[in-house]
Design an enzyme around this catalytic site. Sequence first.
Site, PDB file in Angstrom:
ATOM      1  N   ASN A 212       0.833  -1.191   0.000  1.00 36.02           N
ATOM      2  CA  ASN A 212       0.000   0.000   0.000  1.00 36.02           C
ATOM      3  C   ASN A 212       0.873   1.247   0.000  1.00 36.02           C
ATOM      4  OD1 ASN A 212      -2.264  -1.533   0.051  1.00 36.02           O
ATOM      5  ND2 ASN A 212      -2.931  -0.947   2.093  1.00 36.02           N
ATOM      6  N   LEU A 311      -7.972  -4.091  13.325  1.00 33.62           N
ATOM      7  CA  LEU A 311      -8.905  -3.295  14.124  1.00 33.62           C
ATOM      8  C   LEU A 311     -10.023  -4.142  14.707  1.00 33.62           C
ATOM      9  CD1 LEU A 311      -9.334   0.126  12.274  1.00 33.62           C
ATOM     10  CD2 LEU A 311      -8.750  -0.203  14.668  1.00 33.62           C
ATOM     11  N   LYS A 340     -17.125   3.317   8.070  1.00 31.98           N
ATOM     12  CA  LYS A 340     -16.010   2.543   8.652  1.00 31.98           C
ATOM     13  C   LYS A 340     -16.017   2.648  10.173  1.00 31.98           C
ATOM     14  CE  LYS A 340     -10.972   1.932   8.450  1.00 31.98           C
ATOM     15  NZ  LYS A 340      -9.705   2.351   7.788  1.00 31.98           N
TER      16      LYS A 340
END
Length: 410
Positions: A212, A311, A340
Amino acid sequence: MAVIDLAGRRVLLGVTGGIAAYKAAELVRRLGDAGAQVRVVMTENAARFVTPLTFQALSGHPVRLSLWDESAEAAMGHIELARWAEDILVAPASADFIARLAHGLADDLLTTLCLASAAPLHVAPAMNQQMWANAATQANVAILRQRGISLFGPAAGSQACGEVGAGRLLEPLELVAALAARGRGGVLAGRRVLISAGPTFEDIDPVRFLGNRSSGRMGFAVAEAAAEAGAEVVLVAGPVHLPTPAGVRRIDVRSARQMHAAVLDAAVRSDVYVAAAAVGDFRPTEVAAHKIKKRGDGGLSLELTQNPDILADVADLPQRPLLVGFAAETENVEAYARAKLERKRLDLIAANQVGGGLGFEVEDNSLTLISADGIRHLPTAPKRELARQLVGVIAERLAGRAAANPAAGA
Protein backbone atom coordinates in the site's frame (compact mmCIF):
# COMPACT_ATOMS: atom_id res chain seq x y z
CA MET A 1 6.88 21.65 20.56
CA ALA A 2 4.84 21.11 23.69
CA VAL A 3 5.29 23.52 26.61
CA ILE A 4 8.63 22.67 28.18
CA ASP A 5 8.69 22.65 31.97
CA LEU A 6 11.54 21.09 33.91
CA ALA A 7 11.25 23.37 36.93
CA GLY A 8 13.34 21.97 39.76
CA ARG A 9 14.27 18.73 37.94
CA ARG A 10 17.76 17.50 38.81
CA VAL A 11 19.29 16.39 35.50
CA LEU A 12 22.64 14.65 35.27
CA LEU A 13 23.92 15.18 31.72
CA GLY A 14 26.45 12.67 30.41
CA VAL A 15 28.55 13.73 27.41
CA THR A 16 30.48 11.09 25.45
CA GLY A 17 33.14 11.43 22.77
CA GLY A 18 31.90 12.47 19.33
CA ILE A 19 31.65 15.56 17.17
CA ALA A 20 28.05 16.09 18.33
CA ALA A 21 29.43 16.92 21.80
CA TYR A 22 29.39 20.58 20.76
CA LYS A 23 25.58 20.47 20.78
CA ALA A 24 25.64 19.42 24.44
CA ALA A 25 26.81 22.93 25.35
CA GLU A 26 23.57 24.42 24.01
CA LEU A 27 21.66 21.55 25.62
CA VAL A 28 22.94 22.60 29.06
CA ARG A 29 21.68 26.14 28.41
CA ARG A 30 18.28 24.91 27.18
CA LEU A 31 17.85 22.62 30.17
CA GLY A 32 18.56 25.57 32.44
CA ASP A 33 16.08 27.75 30.53
CA ALA A 34 13.43 25.08 31.19
CA GLY A 35 14.13 25.30 34.92
CA ALA A 36 16.32 22.23 35.41
CA GLN A 37 19.30 21.96 37.73
CA VAL A 38 22.13 20.48 35.65
CA ARG A 39 25.33 18.66 36.56
CA VAL A 40 27.64 17.46 33.78
CA VAL A 41 29.74 14.30 33.63
CA MET A 42 32.07 13.89 30.65
CA THR A 43 34.05 10.95 29.36
CA GLU A 44 37.72 11.52 28.72
CA ASN A 45 37.12 11.38 24.97
CA ALA A 46 34.35 13.98 25.22
CA ALA A 47 36.88 16.40 26.68
CA ARG A 48 38.84 16.10 23.43
CA PHE A 49 35.95 17.80 21.61
CA VAL A 50 34.68 20.35 24.17
CA THR A 51 36.51 21.54 27.28
CA PRO A 52 35.06 20.90 30.76
CA LEU A 53 35.37 24.64 31.41
CA THR A 54 32.66 25.29 28.81
CA PHE A 55 30.17 23.11 30.63
CA GLN A 56 31.20 24.49 34.02
CA ALA A 57 30.52 28.02 32.83
CA LEU A 58 27.11 27.08 31.40
CA SER A 59 25.92 24.89 34.28
CA GLY A 60 27.48 26.85 37.12
CA HIS A 61 28.91 23.67 38.63
CA PRO A 62 32.21 21.77 38.37
CA VAL A 63 32.34 19.07 35.72
CA ARG A 64 33.19 15.49 36.71
CA LEU A 65 35.51 13.48 34.46
CA SER A 66 36.98 10.57 36.35
CA LEU A 67 36.39 8.01 39.06
CA TRP A 68 39.94 8.77 40.20
CA ASP A 69 39.29 12.39 41.20
CA GLU A 70 40.64 12.22 44.76
CA SER A 71 38.96 15.38 46.01
CA ALA A 72 35.51 14.39 44.72
CA GLU A 73 35.78 10.72 45.65
CA ALA A 74 36.90 11.31 49.24
CA ALA A 75 33.20 11.36 50.13
CA MET A 76 32.12 8.78 47.49
CA GLY A 77 31.20 11.55 45.09
CA HIS A 78 29.95 9.25 42.32
CA ILE A 79 27.37 7.69 44.67
CA GLU A 80 26.36 11.14 45.84
CA LEU A 81 25.78 12.20 42.21
CA ALA A 82 23.87 8.99 41.48
CA ARG A 83 21.51 9.71 44.36
CA TRP A 84 21.18 13.39 43.45
CA ALA A 85 19.96 12.80 39.90
CA GLU A 86 16.24 12.65 39.13
CA ASP A 87 17.02 11.99 35.46
CA ILE A 88 20.17 10.91 33.67
CA LEU A 89 20.43 12.05 30.04
CA VAL A 90 23.40 10.93 27.94
CA ALA A 91 23.71 13.19 24.89
CA PRO A 92 25.49 12.50 22.70
CA ALA A 93 25.72 8.76 23.33
CA SER A 94 28.37 7.15 21.16
CA ALA A 95 28.21 3.60 19.77
CA ASP A 96 30.95 2.64 22.23
CA PHE A 97 29.03 4.00 25.22
CA ILE A 98 25.82 2.25 24.13
CA ALA A 99 27.71 -1.04 23.80
CA ARG A 100 29.27 -0.72 27.26
CA LEU A 101 25.96 0.28 28.85
CA ALA A 102 24.12 -2.62 27.20
CA HIS A 103 26.60 -5.08 28.66
CA GLY A 104 26.67 -3.61 32.14
CA LEU A 105 30.25 -2.35 32.09
CA ALA A 106 31.27 0.25 34.66
CA ASP A 107 34.78 1.14 33.59
CA ASP A 108 34.51 4.92 33.83
CA LEU A 109 32.58 7.50 35.86
CA LEU A 110 29.62 7.84 33.50
CA THR A 111 28.86 4.13 33.10
CA THR A 112 29.33 3.66 36.85
CA LEU A 113 26.79 6.40 37.55
CA CYS A 114 24.30 4.84 35.15
CA LEU A 115 24.51 1.53 37.02
CA ALA A 116 24.57 3.11 40.49
CA SER A 117 21.54 5.38 40.06
CA ALA A 118 17.84 4.54 40.35
CA ALA A 119 16.97 7.59 38.23
CA PRO A 120 15.33 7.11 34.81
CA LEU A 121 17.99 6.83 32.11
CA HIS A 122 17.62 8.47 28.71
CA VAL A 123 20.08 7.95 25.86
CA ALA A 124 20.40 10.16 22.76
CA PRO A 125 22.51 8.32 20.15
CA ALA A 126 24.83 10.18 17.78
CA MET A 127 27.12 8.43 15.32
CA ASN A 128 27.87 7.75 11.66
CA GLN A 129 24.84 6.36 9.84
CA GLN A 130 26.56 3.06 9.06
CA MET A 131 27.56 2.62 12.70
CA TRP A 132 23.94 3.20 13.72
CA ALA A 133 22.71 0.66 11.15
CA ASN A 134 25.28 -1.95 12.18
CA ALA A 135 23.70 -5.12 13.57
CA ALA A 136 25.78 -4.92 16.75
CA THR A 137 24.57 -1.40 17.52
CA GLN A 138 20.96 -2.32 16.83
CA ALA A 139 21.25 -5.37 19.10
CA ASN A 140 22.65 -3.18 21.88
CA VAL A 141 19.88 -0.63 21.39
CA ALA A 142 17.29 -3.41 21.61
CA ILE A 143 18.76 -4.46 24.97
CA LEU A 144 18.47 -0.92 26.30
CA ARG A 145 14.85 -0.64 25.18
CA GLN A 146 14.00 -3.97 26.82
CA ARG A 147 15.36 -2.59 30.08
CA GLY A 148 13.07 0.44 29.88
CA ILE A 149 15.79 2.93 28.93
CA SER A 150 14.43 5.78 26.80
CA LEU A 151 15.99 6.27 23.37
CA PHE A 152 15.76 9.84 22.09
CA GLY A 153 16.38 9.68 18.36
CA PRO A 154 18.56 9.60 16.43
CA ALA A 155 17.44 11.96 13.69
CA ALA A 156 18.25 11.52 10.01
CA GLY A 157 20.07 13.98 7.76
CA SER A 158 23.50 15.18 6.70
CA GLN A 159 26.36 14.28 9.04
CA ALA A 160 29.74 15.80 9.87
CA CYS A 161 31.44 12.93 8.01
CA GLY A 162 29.67 13.97 4.81
CA GLU A 163 27.28 11.02 4.73
CA VAL A 164 23.50 11.21 4.94
CA GLY A 165 21.25 8.98 7.03
CA ALA A 166 20.04 8.17 10.52
CA GLY A 167 22.50 8.90 13.31
CA ARG A 168 22.30 12.65 13.95
CA LEU A 169 21.84 13.85 17.51
CA LEU A 170 18.42 15.39 18.07
CA GLU A 171 18.49 19.16 18.39
CA PRO A 172 18.81 20.50 21.97
CA LEU A 173 15.22 21.79 22.14
CA GLU A 174 13.93 18.42 20.92
CA LEU A 175 15.89 16.67 23.65
CA VAL A 176 14.59 19.01 26.34
CA ALA A 177 11.02 18.49 25.13
CA ALA A 178 11.47 14.71 25.08
CA LEU A 179 12.84 14.75 28.62
CA ALA A 180 9.99 16.94 29.85
CA ALA A 181 7.44 14.59 28.25
CA ARG A 182 8.89 11.61 30.10
CA GLY A 183 8.40 13.29 33.45
CA ARG A 184 5.72 15.38 35.03
CA GLY A 185 2.54 16.61 33.39
CA GLY A 186 1.27 16.21 29.86
CA VAL A 187 -2.31 15.49 28.82
CA LEU A 188 -1.43 11.81 28.30
CA ALA A 189 0.86 11.42 31.31
CA GLY A 190 0.62 7.87 32.63
CA ARG A 191 -1.20 6.62 29.53
CA ARG A 192 0.02 3.85 27.23
CA VAL A 193 -0.51 4.62 23.56
CA LEU A 194 -0.08 2.09 20.74
CA ILE A 195 0.25 3.35 17.16
CA SER A 196 0.63 1.52 13.86
CA ALA A 197 2.04 3.42 10.90
CA GLY A 198 3.31 3.01 7.35
CA PRO A 199 2.47 0.40 4.72
CA THR A 200 2.63 -3.37 4.80
CA PHE A 201 4.31 -5.44 2.11
CA GLU A 202 3.17 -8.90 1.00
CA ASP A 203 5.78 -10.91 -0.88
CA ILE A 204 4.91 -12.42 -4.25
CA ASP A 205 8.37 -13.89 -4.83
CA PRO A 206 11.87 -13.04 -3.54
CA VAL A 207 11.96 -9.76 -5.53
CA ARG A 208 8.35 -8.58 -5.82
CA PHE A 209 5.64 -7.62 -3.36
CA LEU A 210 2.18 -6.13 -3.06
CA GLY A 211 2.10 -2.96 -0.99
CA ASN A 212 0.00 0.00 0.00
CA ARG A 213 1.07 3.55 -0.64
CA SER A 214 2.05 5.22 2.65
CA SER A 215 5.04 7.25 3.86
CA GLY A 216 4.19 6.68 7.54
CA ARG A 217 4.63 10.39 8.30
CA MET A 218 1.21 10.90 9.89
CA GLY A 219 1.52 7.92 12.19
CA PHE A 220 5.05 8.89 13.20
CA ALA A 221 3.85 12.44 13.89
CA VAL A 222 1.11 11.07 16.16
CA ALA A 223 3.69 8.94 17.99
CA GLU A 224 5.89 12.01 18.50
CA ALA A 225 2.94 14.10 19.72
CA ALA A 226 1.79 11.38 22.13
CA ALA A 227 5.29 11.11 23.60
CA GLU A 228 5.44 14.90 23.95
CA ALA A 229 2.14 14.70 25.83
CA GLY A 230 3.69 12.33 28.38
CA ALA A 231 2.46 8.96 27.13
CA GLU A 232 4.40 5.73 27.03
CA VAL A 233 4.35 5.08 23.28
CA VAL A 234 4.80 1.90 21.27
CA LEU A 235 5.03 2.40 17.50
CA VAL A 236 4.53 -0.60 15.20
CA ALA A 237 6.04 0.53 11.91
CA GLY A 238 5.82 -0.97 8.46
CA PRO A 239 8.68 -0.55 5.94
CA VAL A 240 9.41 3.21 6.04
CA HIS A 241 12.53 5.38 6.03
CA LEU A 242 11.78 7.60 9.03
CA PRO A 243 13.71 8.16 12.26
CA THR A 244 12.15 6.95 15.50
CA PRO A 245 10.54 9.86 17.41
CA ALA A 246 12.14 10.76 20.72
CA GLY A 247 10.96 8.68 23.64
CA VAL A 248 9.12 6.12 21.48
CA ARG A 249 9.63 2.34 21.48
CA ARG A 250 9.55 1.14 17.88
CA ILE A 251 8.74 -2.34 16.55
CA ASP A 252 9.51 -2.84 12.84
CA VAL A 253 7.37 -5.23 10.79
CA ARG A 254 6.89 -5.97 7.09
CA SER A 255 3.67 -7.90 6.47
CA ALA A 256 0.09 -7.45 7.65
CA ARG A 257 0.31 -10.65 9.69
CA GLN A 258 3.46 -9.42 11.42
CA MET A 259 1.74 -6.12 12.19
CA HIS A 260 -1.33 -8.00 13.45
CA ALA A 261 0.78 -10.05 15.86
CA ALA A 262 2.73 -7.04 17.17
CA VAL A 263 -0.39 -4.91 17.64
CA LEU A 264 -2.42 -7.62 19.38
CA ASP A 265 0.48 -8.33 21.72
CA ALA A 266 0.79 -4.67 22.75
CA ALA A 267 -2.93 -3.76 22.67
CA VAL A 268 -3.76 -5.69 25.85
CA ARG A 269 -1.45 -3.30 27.74
CA SER A 270 -2.59 -0.11 26.00
CA ASP A 271 -5.09 2.63 26.82
CA VAL A 272 -5.30 3.81 23.22
CA TYR A 273 -4.70 2.24 19.83
CA VAL A 274 -4.27 4.63 16.89
CA ALA A 275 -4.46 2.65 13.65
CA ALA A 276 -2.69 4.96 11.22
CA ALA A 277 -1.09 2.21 9.10
CA ALA A 278 -2.12 1.44 5.53
CA VAL A 279 -2.51 -2.31 6.01
CA GLY A 280 -2.83 -4.53 2.96
CA ASP A 281 -6.20 -6.29 2.83
CA PHE A 282 -4.90 -9.25 0.82
CA ARG A 283 -1.76 -11.36 0.37
CA PRO A 284 -0.77 -13.98 -2.19
CA THR A 285 -2.03 -17.43 -1.22
CA GLU A 286 1.40 -18.82 -2.07
CA VAL A 287 4.78 -17.10 -2.26
CA ALA A 288 6.99 -18.31 -5.08
CA ALA A 289 10.35 -19.67 -3.90
CA HIS A 290 12.11 -18.18 -6.94
CA LYS A 291 11.65 -15.12 -9.10
CA ILE A 292 8.63 -15.51 -11.38
CA LYS A 293 9.72 -15.28 -15.03
CA LYS A 294 7.81 -13.67 -17.87
CA ARG A 295 5.78 -16.05 -19.95
CA GLY A 296 5.04 -16.03 -23.65
CA ASP A 297 1.34 -15.21 -23.19
CA GLY A 298 2.24 -12.07 -21.21
CA GLY A 299 -0.22 -12.80 -18.40
CA LEU A 300 0.00 -13.70 -14.73
CA SER A 301 -2.74 -14.61 -12.30
CA LEU A 302 -2.38 -14.29 -8.55
CA GLU A 303 -4.66 -15.99 -6.07
CA LEU A 304 -5.08 -13.74 -3.03
CA THR A 305 -6.09 -14.51 0.55
CA GLN A 306 -7.59 -11.98 2.94
CA ASN A 307 -5.35 -10.71 5.72
CA PRO A 308 -6.53 -10.63 9.34
CA ASP A 309 -8.48 -7.51 10.36
CA ILE A 310 -6.31 -5.83 13.00
CA LEU A 311 -8.90 -3.29 14.12
CA ALA A 312 -11.66 -5.88 14.39
CA ASP A 313 -9.51 -8.16 16.52
CA VAL A 314 -8.47 -5.32 18.83
CA ALA A 315 -12.12 -4.30 19.14
CA ASP A 316 -12.94 -7.86 20.27
CA LEU A 317 -10.53 -7.75 23.22
CA PRO A 318 -12.25 -8.13 26.61
CA GLN A 319 -10.77 -4.82 27.77
CA ARG A 320 -10.28 -2.99 24.53
CA PRO A 321 -8.35 0.27 24.35
CA LEU A 322 -9.83 3.48 22.97
CA LEU A 323 -9.85 2.83 19.21
CA VAL A 324 -8.86 5.54 16.75
CA GLY A 325 -8.89 4.68 13.06
CA PHE A 326 -7.88 6.49 9.88
CA ALA A 327 -9.77 6.61 6.61
CA ALA A 328 -7.97 7.73 3.45
CA GLU A 329 -10.60 8.26 0.76
CA THR A 330 -10.62 9.62 -2.78
CA GLU A 331 -14.32 10.55 -2.70
CA ASN A 332 -17.32 10.78 -0.34
CA VAL A 333 -14.82 11.15 2.49
CA GLU A 334 -17.24 11.79 5.36
CA ALA A 335 -19.80 9.16 4.35
CA TYR A 336 -17.23 6.41 3.84
CA ALA A 337 -15.42 7.30 7.05
CA ARG A 338 -18.61 7.22 9.10
CA ALA A 339 -19.47 3.81 7.66
CA LYS A 340 -16.01 2.54 8.65
CA LEU A 341 -16.42 4.01 12.15
CA GLU A 342 -19.59 1.96 12.65
CA ARG A 343 -18.38 -1.19 10.90
CA LYS A 344 -15.11 -1.35 12.84
CA ARG A 345 -16.70 -0.24 16.15
CA LEU A 346 -14.28 2.65 16.51
CA ASP A 347 -14.44 5.41 19.10
CA LEU A 348 -13.02 7.99 16.69
CA ILE A 349 -11.95 8.10 13.06
CA ALA A 350 -9.68 10.61 11.34
CA ALA A 351 -10.65 10.98 7.68
CA ASN A 352 -8.76 12.71 4.93
CA GLN A 353 -8.89 13.15 1.17
CA VAL A 354 -6.09 11.47 -0.77
CA GLY A 355 -5.01 11.50 -4.38
CA GLY A 356 -4.33 14.41 -6.68
CA GLY A 357 -1.41 15.56 -4.57
CA LEU A 358 -3.27 15.26 -1.27
CA GLY A 359 -2.53 12.99 1.68
CA PHE A 360 0.38 10.87 0.47
CA GLU A 361 4.05 11.85 0.73
CA VAL A 362 3.34 15.51 1.54
CA GLU A 363 4.13 17.55 4.65
CA ASP A 364 0.66 19.09 5.11
CA ASN A 365 -2.74 17.51 5.52
CA SER A 366 -6.21 18.15 6.86
CA LEU A 367 -8.40 15.85 8.94
CA THR A 368 -12.07 15.39 9.70
CA LEU A 369 -12.57 13.74 13.10
CA ILE A 370 -15.79 11.76 13.32
CA SER A 371 -17.28 10.02 16.33
CA ALA A 372 -20.73 8.74 17.23
CA ASP A 373 -21.48 12.03 18.98
CA GLY A 374 -20.04 14.62 16.62
CA ILE A 375 -17.66 15.84 13.95
CA ARG A 376 -14.68 18.18 14.07
CA HIS A 377 -12.72 19.61 11.16
CA LEU A 378 -8.98 20.22 11.48
CA PRO A 379 -7.92 22.56 8.65
CA THR A 380 -4.81 22.10 6.53
CA ALA A 381 -1.63 22.26 8.59
CA PRO A 382 1.71 20.45 8.90
CA LYS A 383 1.19 16.83 9.90
CA ARG A 384 3.04 17.35 13.19
CA GLU A 385 0.60 20.12 14.16
CA LEU A 386 -2.40 18.02 13.15
CA ALA A 387 -1.00 15.17 15.22
CA ARG A 388 -0.82 17.38 18.31
CA GLN A 389 -4.44 18.46 17.80
CA LEU A 390 -5.50 14.83 17.38
CA VAL A 391 -3.68 13.86 20.58
CA GLY A 392 -5.56 16.62 22.39
CA VAL A 393 -8.86 15.20 21.20
CA ILE A 394 -7.81 11.67 22.23
CA ALA A 395 -6.93 12.97 25.71
CA GLU A 396 -10.39 14.56 25.98
CA ARG A 397 -12.09 11.31 25.04
CA LEU A 398 -9.99 9.31 27.49
CA ALA A 399 -10.93 11.72 30.26
CA GLY A 400 -14.61 11.48 29.28
CA ARG A 401 -14.50 7.69 29.24
CA ALA A 402 -12.85 7.61 32.67
CA ALA A 403 -15.49 9.97 34.06
CA ALA A 404 -18.30 7.83 32.62
CA ASN A 405 -16.75 4.60 33.93
CA PRO A 406 -14.70 5.30 37.10
CA ALA A 407 -14.10 1.56 37.59
CA ALA A 408 -11.96 1.56 34.45
CA GLY A 409 -9.53 3.99 36.07
CA ALA A 410 -8.23 7.34 34.93
